[in-house]
Design a protein around this motif. Structure first.
Motif, short mmCIF file in Angstrom:
data_model
loop_
_atom_site.label_atom_id
_atom_site.label_comp_id
_atom_site.label_asym_id
_atom_site.label_seq_id
_atom_site.Cartn_x
_atom_site.Cartn_y
_atom_site.Cartn_z
N LEU A 175 -0.79 12.28 -12.76
CA LEU A 175 -2.22 12.57 -12.82
C LEU A 175 -2.60 13.70 -11.88
O LEU A 175 -1.93 13.95 -10.86
N ASP A 176 -3.71 14.40 -12.23
CA ASP A 176 -4.25 15.38 -11.31
C ASP A 176 -5.06 14.66 -10.23
O ASP A 176 -5.21 13.44 -10.26
N ILE A 177 -5.58 15.42 -9.26
CA ILE A 177 -6.26 14.81 -8.11
C ILE A 177 -7.47 13.98 -8.53
O ILE A 177 -7.60 12.81 -8.13
N PRO A 178 -8.41 14.51 -9.36
CA PRO A 178 -9.55 13.67 -9.77
C PRO A 178 -9.10 12.43 -10.54
O PRO A 178 -9.62 11.33 -10.32
N GLY A 179 -8.12 12.61 -11.42
CA GLY A 179 -7.63 11.45 -12.17
C GLY A 179 -6.97 10.44 -11.26
O GLY A 179 -7.12 9.23 -11.44
N GLU A 180 -6.22 10.92 -10.26
CA GLU A 180 -5.56 10.01 -9.32
C GLU A 180 -6.58 9.19 -8.54
O GLU A 180 -6.41 7.99 -8.33
N ARG A 181 -7.68 9.84 -8.13
CA ARG A 181 -8.69 9.11 -7.35
C ARG A 181 -9.35 8.02 -8.19
O ARG A 181 -9.58 6.90 -7.73
N ALA A 182 -9.64 8.35 -9.46
CA ALA A 182 -10.25 7.35 -10.34
C ALA A 182 -9.30 6.17 -10.54
O ALA A 182 -9.71 5.00 -10.51
N VAL A 183 -8.01 6.48 -10.73
CA VAL A 183 -7.04 5.42 -10.94
C VAL A 183 -6.83 4.61 -9.67
O VAL A 183 -6.66 3.38 -9.72
N GLN A 184 -6.86 5.26 -8.51
CA GLN A 184 -6.70 4.52 -7.25
C GLN A 184 -7.86 3.55 -7.03
O GLN A 184 -7.65 2.43 -6.56
N ASP A 185 -9.07 3.98 -7.37
CA ASP A 185 -10.20 3.05 -7.28
C ASP A 185 -9.98 1.85 -8.20
O ASP A 185 -10.26 0.70 -7.82
N ALA A 186 -9.48 2.13 -9.40
CA ALA A 186 -9.20 1.04 -10.35
C ALA A 186 -8.09 0.14 -9.82
O ALA A 186 -8.14 -1.09 -9.96
N MET A 187 -7.09 0.75 -9.16
CA MET A 187 -5.99 -0.04 -8.60
C MET A 187 -6.50 -1.02 -7.56
O MET A 187 -6.09 -2.18 -7.53
N GLU A 188 -7.37 -0.57 -6.70
CA GLU A 188 -7.91 -1.46 -5.67
C GLU A 188 -8.63 -2.65 -6.29
O GLU A 188 -8.53 -3.78 -5.81
N THR A 189 -9.34 -2.40 -7.39
CA THR A 189 -10.03 -3.49 -8.08
C THR A 189 -9.03 -4.48 -8.67
O THR A 189 -9.18 -5.70 -8.55
N VAL A 190 -8.00 -3.94 -9.29
CA VAL A 190 -7.00 -4.80 -9.95
C VAL A 190 -6.23 -5.62 -8.92
O VAL A 190 -5.96 -6.81 -9.13
N LEU A 191 -5.87 -5.01 -7.80
CA LEU A 191 -4.96 -5.66 -6.84
C LEU A 191 -5.67 -6.59 -5.86
O LEU A 191 -5.00 -7.34 -5.15
N ARG A 192 -6.96 -6.59 -5.84
CA ARG A 192 -7.69 -7.37 -4.86
C ARG A 192 -7.34 -8.86 -4.98
O ARG A 192 -7.57 -9.49 -6.00
N GLY A 193 -6.75 -9.40 -3.92
CA GLY A 193 -6.41 -10.81 -3.88
C GLY A 193 -5.10 -11.18 -4.56
O GLY A 193 -4.65 -12.32 -4.47
N ARG A 194 -4.46 -10.23 -5.25
CA ARG A 194 -3.21 -10.53 -5.97
C ARG A 194 -2.00 -10.12 -5.14
O ARG A 194 -2.07 -9.24 -4.28
N THR A 195 -0.89 -10.74 -5.47
CA THR A 195 0.38 -10.26 -4.94
C THR A 195 0.74 -9.03 -5.77
O THR A 195 0.67 -9.06 -7.00
N ALA A 196 1.12 -7.94 -5.12
CA ALA A 196 1.35 -6.71 -5.86
C ALA A 196 2.53 -5.95 -5.28
O ALA A 196 2.78 -5.98 -4.08
N VAL A 197 3.27 -5.29 -6.18
CA VAL A 197 4.32 -4.36 -5.80
C VAL A 197 3.96 -3.01 -6.41
O VAL A 197 3.78 -2.89 -7.63
N VAL A 198 3.82 -2.00 -5.55
CA VAL A 198 3.41 -0.67 -5.99
C VAL A 198 4.55 0.31 -5.71
O VAL A 198 4.96 0.47 -4.55
N ILE A 199 5.09 0.91 -6.76
CA ILE A 199 6.14 1.92 -6.61
C ILE A 199 5.47 3.29 -6.67
O ILE A 199 4.74 3.58 -7.62
N ALA A 200 5.69 4.13 -5.66
CA ALA A 200 4.95 5.39 -5.63
C ALA A 200 5.80 6.51 -5.06
O ALA A 200 6.59 6.31 -4.14
N HIS A 201 5.64 7.70 -5.66
CA HIS A 201 6.14 8.93 -5.06
C HIS A 201 5.04 9.58 -4.24
O HIS A 201 5.27 10.10 -3.16
N ARG A 202 3.81 9.55 -4.77
CA ARG A 202 2.67 10.12 -4.05
C ARG A 202 2.25 9.12 -2.96
O ARG A 202 1.85 8.00 -3.27
N LEU A 203 2.34 9.53 -1.74
CA LEU A 203 2.07 8.61 -0.65
C LEU A 203 0.59 8.28 -0.53
O LEU A 203 0.21 7.37 0.22
#
Length: 608
Positions: free
Chosen positions: A535-563
């Protein structure tokens, strides 16, 4: 996406060679299992075929009776009764043969379509049940070939060749018995003439079986190349691979043409030789019969009927060659299908599934424990040396490391796409191998970099994990993720067809749909594999916000190249050569000398 791919298969790998092992009688048992539900119709079809052939093969007997009894009665006593009886009997036989054949064709069609419907369904269901280890080595093009060209070969036999084959076999039995009934000498002569014909058929079957097996493999290679090229059409055009691909495809296509030509040439040899034998046998039998008629040993009507029967005996030889072609092609295809269906899923269902313990109140996450786990692919060396790891309930853990470090393999073990070579993966104390597939998929959901969407509406793709979800629940999940605005702006909103692989919407939008899917499914454990890497930077930020919503309270494993993705994690595991070499909160690892601090510093410099 970081992946730890299986070691490349060698020429000795049967799956890579499209030569799936199966017991010798696997194809026969497969055909038996397909026929078993149609036993009543098969019995009815056999009775109809026997009746139809009885009516057809009675005609030469009527000719013999007319010559030897009807004509003398008319000539000597002016008695037309025998000839009238022959005419009536002929009409009855004609009507009976036509009627029996009509009903037989209808019954056979029902059987054939039922078999083909069941076989395609079995291939489709079995392909979905086979493990990723199998699909990594056995290409989708070969699976398509099994479900299309190989099933088509069986369809041609069932719809066109099988009836002819049965008619030929039944007529040979009828004619042989009737020839012996007319005159044992004629019957014996006809039977003796079948010895060279049987030798021809035997040799043809042996040679053509090998050719049809090669032809089935050759057309599968053509389909694989075609499918692979179209699936990778973007890099093909980007790197100007058209001419190279044309040359490769032309070589495969010509190989198939050559093998197919060899098959047709073999059939031509069989037809020519069988015609020579049949013509010589017919001439010999007629000449010998004529001498016996002149000497009074054989009646003229019996010779006429015998000549008709002998001609009928050899007439199907040309068709028999085509039937044998269809038969050998179908046998080769059925063996390949049987080999595929004989493959057992690498991730079997437990015989006695255990339920997960009740979730902790107010916390959807569950504890994950890798207990003395070791993993090696079937065709390669060790990928993950023995290790222990605990992921507390509700904790977000980021996996970082170079490509091939083992991050995706660890995630696939947690999703149970593979089972450990040794050790156990526990979910709240329950071994994943003891959970039913349905319960495991409710508890653990994985989102990949591709965020694969199926052809269908946006709403259908969001509801993939919960098909019974209401439209209100689907829209609520999309709103929570931040996807509602772009979905509402589509031509038909939530009813917009995203088309093949979700090609109608952007990569970032596909990721948001995938996150809405996860949120609606409400799993205890979420695995995100390189969810923002494309993703580009704006797309990454939108997805990161969505990620925080999805992962809230859950056990999660996130594999990432972008730190930047790691910033939402509670804990970071740095992996190298399948081992965890650093473990701790992101802030602490950044402040300490080590691999993660170096990675983070390099990443920050790349943004400057």
């Amino acid at each position: 996406m970081t992946t730890t791919a299986p070691v490349t298969t060698t020429a000795e790998d049967p799956i890579a060679r499209d030569d799936l092992p199966a017991p010798k009688d696997a194809s026969r048992r497969l055909l038996g299992s397909l026929l078993r539900p149609h036993r009543a119709r098969v019995a009815l079809g056999a009775a109809l075929l026997l009746s139809q052939q009885a009516a057809v093969q009675a005609v030469p007997l009527l000719v013999a009776y007319a010559i030897d009894r009807g004509v003398p009665a008319l000539r000597d006593r002016d008695d037309t009764g025998p000839l009238i009886a022959v005419a009536v009997a002929y009409l009855v036989c004609a009507l009976g043969a036509g009627g029996f054949q009509y009903v037989f064709i209808r019954v056979a069609a029902r059987i054939n379509q039922g078999i083909l419907l069941e076989l395609r369904g079995r291939i489709y269901r079995h392909a979905q049940a086979l493990s990723l280890d199998f699909h990594d080595r056995y290409t989708s093009g070969r699976l398509i070939s099994r479900a299309t060209s190989d099933v088509q070969s069986l369809r041609e036999l069932l719809n066109e060749g099988l009836q002819e084959l049965l008619i030929v076999l039944v007529s040979v039995v009828y004619i042989g018995g009737l020839l012996f009934y007319l005159d044992p000498g004629l019957g014996g002569a006809a039977l003796l003439s079948f010895v060279p014909l049987w030798l021809l058929v035997r040799g043809y079957r042996r040679r053509s079986a090998e050719r049809f097996s090669r032809r089935s493999t050759a057309i599968a290679a053509v389909i694989v190349k075609f499918s692979e090229t179209l699936n990778g059409i973007r890099p093909v055009q980007a790197f100007r691979r058209e001419r190279t691909n044309d040359a490769d495809f032309d070589a495969l296509n010509r190989r198939h043409e050559r093998i197919n030509g060899d098959t047709l040439l073999e059939m031509a040899r069989f037809v020519t030789l069988s015609r020579l034998v049949a013509s010589a046998a017919t001439a010999g039998i007629v000449l010998w019969g004529a001498q016996r008629v002149t000497s009074g040993d054989l009646e003229l009507g019996a010779l006429a009927a015998g000549a008709l029967y002998v001609r009928r005996l050899y007439d199907p030889l040309d068709r028999f060659a085509m039937i044998l072609n269809n038969y050998q092609s179908a046998v080769a295809s059925l063996e390949k299908i049987a080999g595929l269906l004989h493959q057992r899923p690498g991730i079997p269902e437990p015989e006695r599934p255990k339920p997960l313990p009740p979730a902790r109140a107010g916390a959807p996450g569950r504890e994950v424990v890798f207990e003395d786990v070791r993993f090696a692919y079937r065709t390669g060396g060790e990928v993950l040396p023995r290790f222990r790891l605990t992921l507390p309930a509700g904790e977000v853990t980021a996996l970082v490391g170079a490509t091939g470090a083992g991050k995706s393999t660890l995630a696939k073990l947690l999703a149970r796409f593979y089972d450990p070579t040794e050790g156990r993966v526990l979910l709240d104390g329950t071994d994943l191998r003891d959970l039913s597939a349905a319960e495991l998929r409710r508890a653990v959901v994985m989102v990949t970099q591709e965020a694969f969407l199926f052809s269908g509406t946006v709403a259908e793709n969001i509801a993939l994990g919960r098909p019974d979800a209401t439209r209100e629940e689907i829209e609520a999940a999309a709103r929570a993720i931040g996807a509602h605005a772009f979905i509402a702006g589509l031509p038909e909103g939530y009813d917009t067809d995203v088309r093949k692989r979700g090609g109608r919407i952007s990569a970032g939008q596909r990721q948001l749909v995938a996150f809405a899917r996860v949120l609606l499914a409400d799993p205890a454990v979420a695995i995100l594999d390189e969810a923002t890497s494309s993703l580009d930077i704006p797309g990454e930020r939108a997805v990161q916000d969505a990620m925080e919503t999805v992962l809230r309270g859950r056990t999660a494993v996130v594999i990432a190249h972008r730190l930047s993705t790691v910033e939402i994690a509670d804990r970071v595991l740095v992996m190298e050569a399948g081992r965890v070499v650093e473990d701790g909160p992101p802030a602490r690892l950044i402040g300490a000398p080590g691999r993660f601090a170096t990675l983070h510093r390099t990443w920050r410099e790349s943004l400057a």
